[in-house]
Design a protein around this motif. Sequence first.
Motif, short mmCIF file in Angstrom:
data_model
loop_
_atom_site.label_atom_id
_atom_site.label_comp_id
_atom_site.label_asym_id
_atom_site.label_seq_id
_atom_site.Cartn_x
_atom_site.Cartn_y
_atom_site.Cartn_z
N THR A 1 21.46 -52.71 51.52
CA THR A 1 21.12 -53.04 52.92
C THR A 1 19.87 -53.75 52.63
O THR A 1 18.73 -53.48 51.97
CB THR A 1 21.05 -51.79 53.77
N LEU B 1 22.93 -57.13 56.05
CA LEU B 1 21.51 -57.31 56.82
C LEU B 1 21.72 -56.81 58.16
O LEU B 1 22.41 -56.91 58.98
CB LEU B 1 21.43 -58.93 56.69
N SER C 1 23.86 -64.70 50.77
CA SER C 1 23.43 -63.54 50.10
C SER C 1 23.99 -62.10 50.76
O SER C 1 23.75 -61.03 50.02
CB SER C 1 21.83 -63.65 49.98
N VAL C 2 24.71 -62.28 51.89
CA VAL C 2 25.25 -61.12 52.46
C VAL C 2 26.54 -61.13 53.02
O VAL C 2 27.15 -62.39 53.33
CB VAL C 2 24.25 -60.59 53.43
N ASP D 1 26.87 -56.64 50.43
CA ASP D 1 25.41 -56.78 50.98
C ASP D 1 25.52 -56.64 52.49
O ASP D 1 25.85 -57.56 52.92
CB ASP D 1 24.80 -57.84 50.56
#
Length: 265
Positions: free
Chosen positions: A53, A31, A101-102, A29
């Motif tokens: 993305t 950002l 989360s990324v 993932d």
Amino acid sequence: MTQPIKWLQDEIADRMLQKLDIVKLDVKDILIVPDFPGNHLGAIAKRYPNARTFSIAEEGVSGMQMWRAKAISNWRSAFASNTTALAAFRSSGIFNLPDNSVDLVFSDLLMQDLPDPKHFLSECWRVLREGGLITFSYLGPDTGKELRSLSIPELKLKNLLSPWDMHDMGDALLSERFSDPVMDMEYLTLDYEKPVLLLADVSALKLIHPTPLAINEMSVLPPKLTLEVVYGHAWAIGKHLAKAKDNVAYIDLNQIGRKTRSDSA
């Protein structure tokens, strides 16, 4: 960045990606902040073909524009992408993403326009997973230095909101718990045939307040513009540790493993 200077944003994004050539990172993932329809999308999609993305789109760029750009660059990940507006982050100070989360934060020419880059770094730390990476570029304090010596009252210069050099940013990364920061800088010189072209770029870079100049005033403008471009990256490591206070890191007792008799047998 406004539309006339998108080429610069694209060029710097390409240089940032070249610097990632030596970095080994498993990316699921990403950002991208700020994001825009540029050549970097295809390069990122090629490098991380299975990554999802999350875009925080620059002002003036719609979610549909970003979706179309991503679909052209890599149709496989376009439907797994998510776009929000940079204006929402500017007002709230929060990325619309959960903690951890990324794996990669990619930020191209943003931090010079933020009143508090340390808050931005803190938010990046929050959303990065353990072992994740932040990579960024921004304009340093020597940007537009030719303009400061001019005596033109009508040329209303603006200071960068965050005129940090690379040493300031390195210190900020460490204070926000990032590990192994790597910083470097280069000067780019833009040459101009006409003063009006210089003014257009200076305005797009937000170095002046938009005011009209008389012809005789424009004639004394310099034929070139210096950009100080600062690059950096750092790792999110040790996220389970509490934030250090007075140079001491405090660890919850539940995070300390206890050896049992069976463990030592």
